[in-house]
Design an enzyme around this catalytic site. Sequence first.
Site, PDB file in Angstrom:
ATOM      1  N   HIS A 118       5.220  81.742 -24.397  1.00 18.64           N
ATOM      2  CA  HIS A 118       5.992  82.916 -24.825  1.00 18.64           C
ATOM      3  C   HIS A 118       7.309  82.510 -25.495  1.00 18.64           C
ATOM      4  O   HIS A 118       8.290  83.248 -25.451  1.00 18.64           O
ATOM      5  CB  HIS A 118       6.289  83.843 -23.641  1.00 18.64           C
ATOM      6  CG  HIS A 118       5.077  84.308 -22.911  1.00 18.64           C
ATOM      7  ND1 HIS A 118       4.369  85.446 -23.249  1.00 18.64           N
ATOM      8  CD2 HIS A 118       4.427  83.770 -21.845  1.00 18.64           C
ATOM      9  CE1 HIS A 118       3.345  85.596 -22.429  1.00 18.64           C
ATOM     10  NE2 HIS A 118       3.355  84.587 -21.568  1.00 18.64           N
ATOM     11  N   SER A 159      16.286  71.161 -50.665  1.00 22.42           N
ATOM     12  CA  SER A 159      17.081  72.280 -51.160  1.00 22.42           C
ATOM     13  C   SER A 159      17.741  71.928 -52.481  1.00 22.42           C
ATOM     14  O   SER A 159      18.143  70.786 -52.711  1.00 22.42           O
ATOM     15  CB  SER A 159      18.159  72.654 -50.137  1.00 22.42           C
ATOM     16  OG  SER A 159      19.033  73.637 -50.655  1.00 22.42           O
TER      17      SER A 159
END
Length: 461
Positions: free
Chosen positions: A186, A316
């Site tokens: 989870h 980037s």
Amino acid sequence: MSVRIEHDTFGEIEVPADKYWGAQTERSKRNFPVGKERMPIEVVYGFAQLKRAAALANFDLGKLSEAKKDAIVYACDQILSGELDEHFPLVVWQTGSGTQSNMNVNEVVSYVANMYLKDHHSDESIHPNDDVNKSQSSNDTFPTAMHVALYQEVETKLEPALKLLRNTLKEKEDKFDSIIKIGRTHLQDATPIKLGQEISGWRYMLDRCETMLSESKKHILNLAIGGTAVGTGINAHPEFGDKVAQYISENTGYPFVSSENKFHALTAHDEVVQLHGTLKALAGDLMKIANDVRWLASGPRAGLAEISIPENEPGSSIMPGKVNPTQCEMLTMVAVQVMGNDTVVGFASSQGNFELNVYKPVIMHNTLQSIYLLADGMETFNNNCAVGIEPIEENIDNYLNQSLMLVTALNPHIGYEKAAQIAKKAHKEGLTLKESAIQTGYVTEEQFEAWIKPEDMVDPH
């Protein structure tokens, strides 16, 4: 542009003089200027295997002369060599039976075969319909070529790539078997697990997919050939389908058989749906693996950073020094495309109105695309990412030692509720689990040391 005049039942038409196709291919080229998705050359090669086998079968059955048989076989072998690829210009978006592509192959085979006969001083000539397409219909040839192409691409491209990635994960599984880390469920901390155990889950996914793929591809070995127009086999010898399947098997090395029910083979493509369902399952597993890898490698200073992956290129255009998990991103996009293709294949296969499914080219296109994407994606991900996965043990140990879920090992000794109190107190007050446990008085320091052992928690049995 130099042209020659070809004709069909619609009349005469100009064809580029340096191209081997005929009138029907030229009409299709003009009538369907749709998209840029060319009919995959592997389908053409599947047709060439079929036309070659059909010539041999028709000769055996007394339907074709030896000279014509030899000429057609020669032409098909030329196609299979890859030397004639430029003569197959048609796109996927054409008639749903693939008739134009069938005729494209018939016309090119006829053209090359006639050159062969001329070179051998034969008075005979090859007709694309009467000779190359003898005992056949587009309705049974396209699905046959489709199955031949699909089986071969699974065998030669997809399965080797799957094995490659699987074997790399197995190596990492074994190599990292001694590294204990925190598990997560989870997206929250859970009990410890070995890094090797975590990777074993990924590896076993690929093991299962390999098994499912091996099973689903068996059904692709059934060929529609011999059904001709509607499945009755009109204009074909009763033994034609079996003989063609036998000759295709001999030339490819794969155990193809003639389908026992040709009506099904023409109007339904559930075998391909099943195959693509396996591709979808594989895509889902690869999505999970790629996502896990990029999350575990997130950082380098503000993420999980439990593993490192190869730095392949700048990440980037504005942030200097940034490196991104590009191979993971590539593989997840591949997975999404394959899942979309599965929807197309499933819907298209459901459209078998009466005796013929007329969505065959798009079924073929999407399934082959999925095979190529998965094969290329796995190989690239393996070579540029998976092989370079390494643990960052300092971070792994730090997360493990800080984990509150180690308290789970106290359940058998003090009970769930007391163990929960220890974990909550540690979290609320910023204590270590050991400090919290001792302060509550539920365990002694000696008991904590004896019961909280991550190495025992990862191999409890």
